[in-house]
Design an enzyme around this catalytic site. Sequence first.
Site, PDB file in Angstrom:
ATOM      1  N   GLY A  24      -7.716   5.126  -1.133  1.00  0.00           N
ATOM      2  CA  GLY A  24      -6.976   6.327  -0.782  1.00  0.00           C
ATOM      3  C   GLY A  24      -5.572   6.234  -1.342  1.00  0.00           C
ATOM      4  CG  ASP A 143      -4.388  11.513   7.377  1.00  0.00           C
ATOM      5  OD1 ASP A 143      -4.503  12.741   7.145  1.00  0.00           O
ATOM      6  OD2 ASP A 143      -4.667  10.634   6.548  1.00  0.00           O
TER       7      ASP A 143
END
Length: 473
Positions: A24, A143
């Site tokens: 990521g 998130d």
Amino acid sequence: MEDTIRTGEMIGGRYRLVRPLGAGGFGQVWLAEDESLGVRVALKRVHFPGQATAEERRERIARAVREARHAARLRDHQNIVTVHDALEHRGSPWMVMQYVEGRSLAEEIERHGCLPAETVARIAAAVLSALGAAHRADIVHRDVKPANVMLAASGQVLLADFGIAMARTDHRLTPDSMLIGSPNYLAPERWQGADPDSAADLFALGVTLYEAVEGELPYPRRNPTAVLTEEPRPPRRAGPLQPLLRRLLEKDPALRSDADAARALLAADPDATLRSPGRTGATRTTRVITPEPVRHRAAGPASPASPGAHVAITSGRMEMAKARGSSRADLFMWIFAAAGLIAGLGGALSADRGEVLKFCLLGLGAGSVFGYFYGWAQGGLEALFGDLDSLTVSPGGLTMTGRKKDEYKFEHLSAVRLKRSGATVSLSVKPPSSDPEREVFVGRGIPAADAGRLMAALSQYAGDKYHGPAGLP
């Protein structure tokens, strides 16, 4: 440039890298073998940009330390990925985490298009439990999205990646003007500059659950700021999850459900209840059942919990016959018993004094038996061939039909209370005046599913006037 990490490399003198699992913006995750314990773990390496400044490196190292600290505080929670250790290797920070054998919710959505409402409800309950624990510890995830929800092959559902999570005691690692999080899952207030809080986590979960059950985002993917001006697309497949999605996707954070309220609303539907599997094995396993692809499945009929819909329950005819028959039998038994006693006394006046007790007992017994069977016959036949007792809950109020016909507007009530005992549901209301609360409906033979939908409708339409329960006993 960063040093290249290769399969087979030993990290921290203990963990041998097996293969990369994913990457990521903030790091790369590897599957590794803990050679001391002989178990598999996941190792997350914090990523530094190629031309990272000293300040950027400092910020990312601090973020890694913070993720490890937050996850360690929540490590005992059954729905949060455990962080075991943190270390440094070749100048980069690494975290040693629980290895979850399975897929992320994002991968599941990509593979199947959308998931059944029952499966999404189980996922929702697990993530709500994880967020509730984090928020009680004053930690905001910041998130929540499908890529950070892990679906283990064992059936366990876990919330991962507390890398940008923030506690009240944390110092800011980014400028106030910088938005942290995934744009399509940001709450409206975050786009307006508000600080991230637990309400923003719940909105992100609402978007995540909507995407899982509908196969698409509630707002245009290419225009994430549409959340500021547009209403979410009406869900077509959510079914009993619609009330939960509406509460989580409220634009006003003050009206948005918190984690505990959302779990209560979810539990109001008995088919959506869940007990997540504990690591000790004390609770039953939550299975995540993978369906066949449903990308092209036609939308089904509207759910009873869709906006403006009416939810009705109706007494079972046989149960109502038993209840009315028993009630009438008790009433008429005493009436005819009294009549029999009077008749017995009348007969005794024309007989010998020694026959008085005999006539009284005979009249009392005959009247009781006749009254009992007469009451059962009348009440039972009335229930079998008459109108059934029913209750309808609509956005405007309550409507009762059957033996008692009545109507109440929510605006004219100060409280609405539901009670359930087995298959019997009773409803009480209280006017705004000093009048006491009174029972206005009793339904018998009500299936648990119908009772759950009724509770969800009352919670949705009556709002704060509904005093519970939120779930089935």
